[in-house]
Design a protein around this motif. Structure first.
Motif, short mmCIF file in Angstrom:
data_model
loop_
_atom_site.label_atom_id
_atom_site.label_comp_id
_atom_site.label_asym_id
_atom_site.label_seq_id
_atom_site.Cartn_x
_atom_site.Cartn_y
_atom_site.Cartn_z
N ASN B 240 -21.97 -48.18 -35.83
CA ASN B 240 -22.79 -47.25 -36.60
C ASN B 240 -23.80 -46.50 -35.77
O ASN B 240 -24.35 -45.49 -36.21
CB ASN B 240 -23.47 -47.99 -37.75
CG ASN B 240 -22.55 -48.09 -38.95
OD1 ASN B 240 -22.64 -47.32 -39.88
ND2 ASN B 240 -21.63 -49.05 -38.89
N ALA B 241 -24.10 -47.00 -34.57
CA ALA B 241 -25.02 -46.28 -33.70
C ALA B 241 -24.28 -45.14 -33.00
O ALA B 241 -24.90 -44.21 -32.49
CB ALA B 241 -25.63 -47.22 -32.67
N ALA B 242 -22.96 -45.21 -32.99
CA ALA B 242 -22.17 -44.17 -32.31
C ALA B 242 -22.08 -42.93 -33.20
O ALA B 242 -22.18 -43.02 -34.42
CB ALA B 242 -20.76 -44.71 -32.04
N PRO B 243 -21.91 -41.75 -32.57
CA PRO B 243 -21.75 -40.54 -33.38
C PRO B 243 -20.45 -40.58 -34.17
O PRO B 243 -19.58 -41.41 -33.92
CB PRO B 243 -21.74 -39.41 -32.35
CG PRO B 243 -21.61 -40.05 -31.02
CD PRO B 243 -21.96 -41.49 -31.14
N ALA B 244 -20.35 -39.65 -35.12
CA ALA B 244 -19.19 -39.64 -36.01
C ALA B 244 -17.93 -39.29 -35.24
O ALA B 244 -17.98 -38.62 -34.19
CB ALA B 244 -19.41 -38.63 -37.13
N LEU B 283 -24.43 -39.26 -43.47
CA LEU B 283 -23.02 -39.51 -43.77
C LEU B 283 -22.20 -39.82 -42.52
O LEU B 283 -20.97 -39.73 -42.55
CB LEU B 283 -22.42 -38.29 -44.49
CG LEU B 283 -23.08 -37.91 -45.81
CD1 LEU B 283 -22.41 -36.68 -46.41
CD2 LEU B 283 -23.00 -39.05 -46.81
N THR B 284 -22.86 -40.18 -41.42
CA THR B 284 -22.15 -40.36 -40.15
C THR B 284 -20.93 -41.28 -40.27
O THR B 284 -19.87 -40.98 -39.76
CB THR B 284 -23.12 -40.91 -39.10
OG1 THR B 284 -24.26 -40.06 -39.07
CG2 THR B 284 -22.48 -40.94 -37.73
N HIS B 285 -21.11 -42.43 -40.95
CA HIS B 285 -19.97 -43.35 -41.11
C HIS B 285 -19.75 -43.62 -42.59
O HIS B 285 -19.57 -44.75 -43.03
CB HIS B 285 -20.23 -44.63 -40.32
CG HIS B 285 -20.34 -44.39 -38.85
ND1 HIS B 285 -19.25 -44.18 -38.06
CD2 HIS B 285 -21.43 -44.26 -38.04
CE1 HIS B 285 -19.65 -43.96 -36.81
NE2 HIS B 285 -20.96 -44.01 -36.78
N PHE B 286 -19.76 -42.51 -43.32
CA PHE B 286 -19.70 -42.55 -44.78
C PHE B 286 -18.55 -43.40 -45.32
O PHE B 286 -18.73 -44.25 -46.18
CB PHE B 286 -19.60 -41.10 -45.28
CG PHE B 286 -19.23 -40.94 -46.72
CD1 PHE B 286 -20.16 -41.21 -47.72
CD2 PHE B 286 -17.96 -40.50 -47.09
CE1 PHE B 286 -19.82 -41.05 -49.05
CE2 PHE B 286 -17.63 -40.34 -48.41
CZ PHE B 286 -18.55 -40.62 -49.39
N ALA B 334 -13.22 -33.30 -48.53
CA ALA B 334 -12.94 -34.69 -48.90
C ALA B 334 -12.17 -35.39 -47.78
O ALA B 334 -12.47 -36.54 -47.44
CB ALA B 334 -12.14 -34.74 -50.20
N ALA B 335 -11.19 -34.67 -47.20
CA ALA B 335 -10.41 -35.29 -46.12
C ALA B 335 -11.30 -35.58 -44.93
O ALA B 335 -11.19 -36.64 -44.30
CB ALA B 335 -9.27 -34.35 -45.71
N TYR B 336 -12.23 -34.66 -44.62
CA TYR B 336 -13.12 -34.88 -43.49
C TYR B 336 -14.02 -36.09 -43.74
O TYR B 336 -14.17 -36.96 -42.88
CB TYR B 336 -13.96 -33.62 -43.23
CG TYR B 336 -14.99 -33.82 -42.14
CD1 TYR B 336 -14.61 -34.25 -40.87
CD2 TYR B 336 -16.34 -33.60 -42.37
CE1 TYR B 336 -15.54 -34.46 -39.87
CE2 TYR B 336 -17.28 -33.80 -41.39
CZ TYR B 336 -16.88 -34.23 -40.13
OH TYR B 336 -17.80 -34.45 -39.15
N LEU B 337 -14.61 -36.15 -44.94
CA LEU B 337 -15.50 -37.28 -45.24
C LEU B 337 -14.74 -38.60 -45.22
O LEU B 337 -15.25 -39.63 -44.76
CB LEU B 337 -16.16 -37.08 -46.61
CG LEU B 337 -17.24 -36.01 -46.66
CD1 LEU B 337 -17.80 -35.88 -48.06
CD2 LEU B 337 -18.37 -36.33 -45.69
N GLU B 338 -13.50 -38.55 -45.70
CA GLU B 338 -12.69 -39.78 -45.71
C GLU B 338 -12.38 -40.24 -44.29
O GLU B 338 -12.13 -41.43 -44.05
CB GLU B 338 -11.41 -39.52 -46.48
CG GLU B 338 -10.88 -40.73 -47.20
CD GLU B 338 -9.52 -40.49 -47.83
OE1 GLU B 338 -9.14 -39.32 -48.02
OE2 GLU B 338 -8.82 -41.47 -48.10
N SER B 339 -12.40 -39.30 -43.34
CA SER B 339 -12.10 -39.68 -41.96
C SER B 339 -13.32 -40.27 -41.25
O SER B 339 -13.20 -40.77 -40.14
CB SER B 339 -11.59 -38.45 -41.19
OG SER B 339 -12.69 -37.60 -40.85
N LEU B 340 -14.49 -40.20 -41.87
CA LEU B 340 -15.72 -40.68 -41.22
C LEU B 340 -15.83 -42.19 -41.38
O LEU B 340 -16.68 -42.69 -42.11
CB LEU B 340 -16.95 -39.98 -41.81
CG LEU B 340 -17.04 -38.47 -41.60
CD1 LEU B 340 -18.25 -37.91 -42.32
CD2 LEU B 340 -17.11 -38.14 -40.12
N LYS B 341 -14.95 -42.90 -40.71
CA LYS B 341 -14.95 -44.36 -40.83
C LYS B 341 -16.14 -44.96 -40.10
O LYS B 341 -16.55 -44.46 -39.08
CB LYS B 341 -13.65 -44.94 -40.28
CG LYS B 341 -12.45 -44.58 -41.15
CD LYS B 341 -12.41 -45.43 -42.41
CE LYS B 341 -11.16 -45.12 -43.25
NZ LYS B 341 -11.26 -45.62 -44.61
#
Lengths: 180, 341
Positions: B240-244, B283-286, B334-341
């Motif tokens: 979580n400290a890493a960028p998206a 929302l970095t790791h939303f 939505a696809a982009y946010l879903e990729s923010l693991k």
């Protein structure tokens, strides 16, 4: 007790009547002059949304949140006193003070520093911001103005502010209204 | 009649105990503070039930008791001759009440003191800052080395057995931070800083909840708490400290472009991108979180779509406005946010 004189009763009645009369002293003043105020002329809005947003306390308070969230306060100051940007709590409007004008200013930007927020905020947010901006100079109806600021502030509540008639260069007031 | 209802009583008690194993349970003993409070609650419950039973017994006896009668059959105003034992009983009762109240006060005081003594030094604890907003939690982890810092929202990860010192602030109105399994409540007051020490003892998944009415969506202001082993926590922290993660295909790239240039980035931040708004959840790791919008919706593709398309539907009054995305824009974001693991 039962021998209280009618005189005494009358005195109590009189005192009560005097109290009631005192209460009536602070009666609202009704302006019956048929000459419209200049502000009411220049406020004649063409967009029906203007009244809808401006007559709503909810929209004004939403605008107040956005005003600090989107950093309007960075240039115009929290209570609209101005700084890097022109003050918003006075009666001067460089680009018009109607709701529609303010929305245009927010969405399209203006020269010398005002950025365009179109696509960065929703249109509804722009209208809510415009309603709040107008409340800074107590333009909306008195009963929808907030009694206090959301933040700790030493500014006078807008409800106590005198409503400033609008002076706008783009909207020339009627010459007959000047006498009013 | 009374006999027939009596067997229901244990059933009732069992029913009220059902929630003890839940993710949001005041009977939880999963944190140090929570356990002490639960013990104290048990003492109070037993003591007050005992006294209530005695009162009920006296009331019942008074209702059933017949007045004494004289030889001629007339009621004797002097009573049935049981006055003397009754008087003694009342004196004993008053003494018992006084001792009982003193005992409860003492128990409360001792629990309070022992909890205060057991608190570790905040300087040695994990430092977490939580800022409450209408209606979500802004969560930041602070470390001595700022590059290790984590910012997230509506979730809390804690290493088991490690004390966590939580600093609490509020941006708007008074909220209250409450993870009943771990500790008691602590209010978040605008313009003030309060704090709370969490010492989780057991790994697990818990639910926190705002415990001070704070407006329309007070009920939808929850916090997902995960207590995990130290190594798992350290993995979570590093991730979580890493960028998206950057967009990988055309669709997520389109979503990235929309997000960083349009309305979204005015309020939301995604680390490692130009989106840097500070007034809404980071929302970095939303997509790695368990829920959307402070526990309002479970994390799933359908709910991501629902939330972006009409945020005022599931949570009316919240600060996210209706954007009015076109279908292709919605699909991309939505696809982009879903990729923010």
């Amino acid at each position: 007790m039962s021998s209280r004189s009618p005189n005494k009763l009358a005195r109590i009645g009189l005192a009560g009547a005097a109290l009631l009369a005192l209460g009536a002293c602070d009666r609202e003043e009704r302006d019956t002059s048929r000459q419209p105020k200049p502000e009411t002329i220049s406020l004649a809005s063409s967009d029906p949304r203007a009244k809808e947003y401006e007559n709503s306390s909810f929209h004004i308070s939403q605008g107040q949140r956005y005003y600090s969230w989107m950093n309007c306060s960075g240039c115009h100051a929290l209570a609209g006193g101005g700084g890097m940007g022109p003050p918003l709590s006075d009666d001067e409007w460089r680009y018009g003070g109607r709701m529609e004008d303010i929305v245009q200013t927010i969405l399209k930007g203006r020269p010398n520093g005002m950025p365009a927020f179109e696509g960065r905020i929703t249109e509804q947010q722009a209208w809510q911001l415009a309603a709040f901006v107008r409340s800074l100079s107590a333009q909306p109806r008195q009963d929808v103005l907030p009694g206090r600021s959301d933040d700790i502030s030493n500014a006078e509540p807008q409800t106590l502010e005198e409503r400033r008639p609008q002076q706008s260069e783009s909207n020339t007031t009627l010459p007959s209204a000047e006498k009013d | 009649m009374r006999r027939r209802l009596l067997p229901l009583l244990p059933l009732l008690l069992v029913g009220s105990a059902c929630s003890v194993d839940g993710i949001q349970s005041v009977g939880g003993r999963d944190g140090q503070g929570g356990a002490a409070i639960a013990d104290l609650f048990g003492i109070f419950l037993v003591a007050t039930l005992l006294f209530a039973a005695v009162v009920a017994a006296f009331l019942g006896a008074a209702a059933l008791r017949r007045r004494g009668r004289r030889a001629d059959g007339i009621e004797d105003p002097e009573g049935s001759g049981t006055e003397r034992p009754l008087k003694t009983g009342l004196i004993v009762w008053i003494a018992a009440v006084a001792i009982g109240l003193f005992g409860l006060t003492l128990a409360s005081h001792l629990t309070d003191r022992s909890m205060a003594r057991a608190l570790p030094d905040p300087a040695s604890a994990l430092r977490i800052e939580i800022v409450a907003n209408q209606w979500w939690w802004d969560v930041r982890y602070h470390f001595r080395d700022p590059s290790r810092d984590v910012r997230t929202a509506n979730e809390l990860h804690l290493p088991a057995g490690v004390p966590a010192h939580v600093t609490l602030k509020s941006n708007d109105v008074i909220h209250s931070f409450w993870v009943p399994n771990l500790a008691g409540k602590q209010d978040l007051i605008p313009g003030r800083i309060t704090d709370l020490m969490l010492i989780p003892r057991k790994t697990g998944v818990y639910r926190g909840q705002c415990a001070e009415f704070c407006g329309m969506q007070h009920a939808h202001m929850a916090l997902d708490v995960t207590v995990e082993p130290r190594e798992a926590f350290e993995r979570w922290r590093a991730h979580n400290a890493a960028p998206a993660v950057p967009p990988t295909n055309a669709l997520t790239r389109a979503g990235y472009d929309y997000f960083t240039t349009r309305e979204c980035s005015t309020c939301h931040a995604i680390a490692g991108t130009p989106a840097s708004g500070q007034v809404a959840p980071d929302l970095t790791h939303f997509a790695s979180r368990r829920s959307i919008a402070a526990g309002t919706l479970p994390m799933s593709r359908g709910h991501i779509y629902a939330w972006i398309a009409d945020p005022q539907g599931p949570k009316p009054g919240n600060a996210m406005p209706y954007i009015g995305l076109e279908a292709d824009e919605l699909h991309a974001v939505a696809a982009y946010l879903e990729s923010l693991k």
